[in-house]
Design an enzyme around this catalytic site. Structure first.
Site, short mmCIF file in Angstrom:
data_model
loop_
_atom_site.label_atom_id
_atom_site.label_comp_id
_atom_site.label_asym_id
_atom_site.label_seq_id
_atom_site.Cartn_x
_atom_site.Cartn_y
_atom_site.Cartn_z
N LEU A 1 10.61 1.19 7.74
CA LEU A 1 10.11 1.73 6.48
C LEU A 1 10.82 3.06 6.24
CD1 LEU A 1 7.90 1.31 4.24
CD2 LEU A 1 6.64 3.07 5.47
N GLU B 1 11.06 2.17 15.01
CA GLU B 1 10.18 3.25 14.51
C GLU B 1 8.84 3.13 15.22
OE1 GLU B 1 9.15 2.66 10.33
OE2 GLU B 1 9.38 0.49 10.60
N TYR C 1 0.83 -1.20 0.00
CA TYR C 1 0.00 0.00 0.00
C TYR C 1 0.87 1.25 0.00
CZ TYR C 1 0.68 0.93 5.05
OH TYR C 1 1.21 1.23 6.28
N LYS D 1 6.42 -1.80 2.12
CA LYS D 1 5.20 -1.24 2.71
C LYS D 1 4.04 -2.21 2.43
CE LYS D 1 2.93 3.26 3.33
NZ LYS D 1 3.02 3.37 4.77
N1 PDD Z 1 2.34 5.08 7.73
N2 PDD Z 1 6.90 3.71 9.42
C1 PDD Z 1 5.75 3.02 9.36
C2 PDD Z 1 5.68 1.68 10.01
C3 PDD Z 1 4.64 3.56 8.69
O1 PDD Z 1 3.49 2.86 8.61
C4 PDD Z 1 4.75 4.86 8.11
C5 PDD Z 1 3.60 5.49 7.37
C6 PDD Z 1 5.97 5.53 8.20
C7 PDD Z 1 6.18 6.90 7.59
O2 PDD Z 1 6.26 6.83 6.19
P1 PDD Z 1 5.81 8.05 5.27
O3 PDD Z 1 6.54 9.23 5.76
O4 PDD Z 1 6.22 7.64 3.91
O5 PDD Z 1 4.31 8.19 5.41
C8 PDD Z 1 7.03 4.92 8.86
C9 PDD Z 1 1.20 5.45 6.92
C10 PDD Z 1 0.96 6.92 6.92
C11 PDD Z 1 0.01 4.62 7.33
O6 PDD Z 1 0.21 3.43 7.52
O7 PDD Z 1 -1.10 5.13 7.41
#
Ligand code: PDD
Length: 307
Positions: A207, A182, A33, A149
């Site tokens: 991620l 994280e 996703y 992801k």
């Molecule tokens: N989540 N780490 C994890 C485990 C995440 O699920 C996310 C993002 C990030 C940050 O990535 P980015 O800056 O590319 O959004 C780091 C999204 C927003 C979600 O699952 O809704």
């Protein structure tokens, strides 16, 4: 106007958006996703998310069911027909629909694609940014390829629920060496006593957040020192400031970890400055991109959809 989603080539009312029960995303979490933030009607960090999507698909040997240009058109169209000013776009691509069997379907079946949009109230996010959030910590129970992801998010869901039960907004997960990886849905950062921004390096352990990369670049531009290295919970508790980053939360200050105050217990000034820079840059890019997007095209696309 009903909310419109996109499912396998069709624009459909959100309430009727559905995939088959034998979709491998549903049965095996065999899907990836992406989430884009929308600021002032524009998808933020558009190319970064599209590139990461391609990488996730490649790593799992799933064929992207539509070209980048078609996908770009669909994403922009969904934002425009749903009149999303501030919000998010969620995209999911699974390996497709096939009789349940762990082995990949052979011959391959078309990948399933679903895109939805949402416009959560901006006030709640603004309040979180202004007051800061509390987080908890717990062991990281995820698999070894957190750089992909995937929708396989059960450990993240459990971690977030644990945080929610304690009145916290996030959970920072800890690896077997006692280092923070994280958050359940965001990257983790601290600013130490010397004013250095510290975040874990991007490898298979986390991620590689698109927002994370932008913040690293912004910090660089502002002449701030950054270090990509693991940090422990103790180091985070000694930090001057802490924050999380993600496409939907941008940059949100962390003011409490496991019930103990970070710094003076209020959002740090450097964190707030970086958040401001991030949002201002996104707004500026949005202004430039909407100046390029012809209004007649947006209007025609909306009209075609209504017919
Ligand atoms: N989540 N780490 C994890 C485990 C995440 O699920 C996310 C993002 C990030 C940050 O990535 P980015 O800056 O590319 O959004 C780091 C999204 C927003 C979600 O699952 O809704």
């Amino acid at each position: 106007m009903p909310r419109i989603a996109y499912v396998n080539g069709q624009y459909v009312p959100h309430a009727q958006a559905a995939v088959h029960v034998e979709d491998r995303g549903y049965q095996f979490a065999d899907a990836v996703y992406e989430v884009w933030g929308v600021i002032d009607g524009a998808l933020t960090d558009f190319d970064g998310h599209l590139t990461r999507l391609a990488r996730s698909l490649r790593e799992l040997e799933i064929r992207q069911p539509v070209s980048d240009s078609a996908l770009t058109a669909v994403l922009h169209r969904l934002v425009s027909v749903n009149r999303i000013h501030h919000g998010l776009v969620y995209l999911q691509i699974s390996r497709g629909v096939a009789r349940r069997d762990h082995v990949y379907p052979d011959p391959a079946v078309p990948a399933s694609i679903v895109i939805t949009v949402r416009s959560p109230p901006a006030a709640a996010a603004e309040a979180r940014a202004r007051h800061g959030i509390s987080i908890i910590t717990r062991p990281d129970e995820r698999w070894a390829r957190r750089d992909i992801k995937t929708v396989s998010l059960l450990p993240n869901v459990i971690a977030k629920q644990a945080a929610h039960r304690k009145g916290a907004a996030e959970c920072w997960m800890i690896d077997p060496n006692g280092m923070i990886t994280e958050g359940a849905a965001a990257n983790a950062w601290i600013i130490n006593a010397d004013g250095v921004l510290v975040t874990r390096p991007a490898n298979n352990d986390i991620l590689n957040g698109i927002t994370r990369r932008i913040i690293l670049a912004l910090a660089d531009r502002e002449g701030l020192k950054t270090e990509e290295r693991p940090f422990s919970r103790d180091e985070a508790l000694q930090a001057r400031e802490a924050f999380i980053t993600s496409a939907t939360s941008y940059l949100t200050p962390v003011v409490q970890i496991d019930g103990q105050a970070v710094g003076n217990g209020h959002p740090g000034s450097l964190s707030l400055r970086l958040r401001h820079s991030y949002v201002a840059t996104a707004k500026e890019r949005s202004r430039r991109s909407s100046a390029r997007r012809p209004v007649w095209l947006v209007a025609r696309q909306s009209k075609r959809l209504q017919n």
